[in-house]
Design an enzyme around this catalytic site. Structure first.
Site, mmCIF file in Angstrom:
data_model
loop_
_atom_site.group_PDB
_atom_site.id
_atom_site.type_symbol
_atom_site.label_atom_id
_atom_site.label_comp_id
_atom_site.label_asym_id
_atom_site.label_seq_id
_atom_site.Cartn_x
_atom_site.Cartn_y
_atom_site.Cartn_z
ATOM 1 N N ASP A 32 1.175 -1.189 -0.390
ATOM 2 C CA ASP A 32 0.198 0.150 -0.390
ATOM 3 C C ASP A 32 1.126 1.266 -0.084
ATOM 4 O O ASP A 32 1.227 1.345 0.966
ATOM 5 C CB ASP A 32 -0.918 -0.097 1.028
ATOM 6 C CG ASP A 32 -2.072 1.053 0.801
ATOM 7 O OD1 ASP A 32 -3.219 0.622 1.076
ATOM 8 O OD2 ASP A 32 -1.896 2.437 1.127
ATOM 9 N N HIS A 102 -10.462 -5.049 -3.527
ATOM 10 C CA HIS A 102 -9.109 -5.095 -2.777
ATOM 11 C C HIS A 102 -9.146 -5.917 -1.612
ATOM 12 O O HIS A 102 -9.952 -5.453 -0.341
ATOM 13 C CB HIS A 102 -8.676 -4.243 -3.095
ATOM 14 C CG HIS A 102 -8.439 -2.843 -2.682
ATOM 15 N ND1 HIS A 102 -9.722 -2.242 -3.159
ATOM 16 C CD2 HIS A 102 -8.129 -1.867 -1.590
ATOM 17 C CE1 HIS A 102 -10.018 -0.903 -2.687
ATOM 18 N NE2 HIS A 102 -9.395 -1.358 -1.666
HETATM 19 P P1 AMP Z 1 -9.316 1.454 0.371
HETATM 20 O O1 AMP Z 1 -9.794 2.334 0.889
HETATM 21 O O2 AMP Z 1 -10.073 0.463 1.139
HETATM 22 O O3 AMP Z 1 -11.141 1.374 -1.256
HETATM 23 O O4 AMP Z 1 -7.906 1.242 -0.094
HETATM 24 C C1 AMP Z 1 -7.527 1.581 -1.284
HETATM 25 C C2 AMP Z 1 -5.842 1.918 -0.514
HETATM 26 O O5 AMP Z 1 -5.359 1.614 -2.047
HETATM 27 C C3 AMP Z 1 -5.140 2.184 0.196
HETATM 28 O O6 AMP Z 1 -4.985 1.964 1.568
HETATM 29 C C4 AMP Z 1 -4.429 3.492 -0.461
HETATM 30 O O7 AMP Z 1 -3.264 4.230 0.761
HETATM 31 C C5 AMP Z 1 -4.284 2.765 -1.487
HETATM 32 N N1 AMP Z 1 -3.539 3.049 -2.419
HETATM 33 C C6 AMP Z 1 -4.180 4.051 -3.339
HETATM 34 N N2 AMP Z 1 -3.111 4.712 -4.168
HETATM 35 C C7 AMP Z 1 -2.142 3.401 -4.436
HETATM 36 C C8 AMP Z 1 -0.892 3.498 -5.307
HETATM 37 N N3 AMP Z 1 -0.467 3.750 -6.250
HETATM 38 N N4 AMP Z 1 -0.165 2.253 -4.604
HETATM 39 C C9 AMP Z 1 -0.658 2.028 -3.963
HETATM 40 N N5 AMP Z 1 -1.904 1.742 -3.425
HETATM 41 C C10 AMP Z 1 -1.952 2.301 -3.511
#
Ligand code: AMP
Length: 116
Positions: A32, A102
């Site tokens: 993440d 996810h």
């Molecule tokens: P959610 O809020 O459950 O939809 O989780 C989405 C997650 O994606 C969050 O924890 C973000 O920090 C993570 N995230 C957003 N953009 C990226 C990225 N480019 N690479 C890796 N993680 C990301």
């Protein structure tokens, strides 16, 4: 099935870089970008499914696979003894911010229950 406007579809396609720890024909797992624990991984299906709410009966095997891959990468990251938390946020009200299903794998610190 992929969506050009979806960040995780673009990571799956290799158009946006990610720190990948596992890949197979059905999913990828990567770190993440805004970790909430010392180990914070995301297990993401290659196919675009918006949320757990949009998973269909045909996706049942995939859902099981995502959880098993989560356990595998958690153990590979050394979380066997300490344990880890597995979370799927479904809908904005529950904290979902990326609308491509996810599984979060979090570990390396202690957790409280109920979650905030
Ligand atoms: P959610 O809020 O459950 O939809 O989780 C989405 C997650 O994606 C969050 O924890 C973000 O920090 C993570 N995230 C957003 N953009 C990226 C990225 N480019 N690479 C890796 N993680 C990301």
């Amino acid at each position: 099935m992929s969506d050009q406007n979806c960040l995780f579809c673009r990571i799956v396609a290799g158009e946006v870089s990610a720190d990948s720890v596992f890949q197979d024909e059905r999913c990828i797992a990567f770190r993440d970008a805004n970790p909430q624990a010392p180990v914070h991984l995301l297990v993401v299906p290659r196919d675009h499914i918006e949320s757990l709410d949009d998973a269909a009966q045909k996706d049942e095997a995939l859902l099981g696979h995502l959880l098993r891959v989560g356990a595998r990468v958690a153990n590979e990251q050394g979380l066997f003894e300490s344990g880890y938390r597995t979370t799927i946020n479904t809908g904005a009200g529950a904290g979902q911010s990326v609308f491509h299903l996810h599984v979060h794998i979090l570990g390396g610190r202690s957790f409280t229950w109920p979650p905030g």
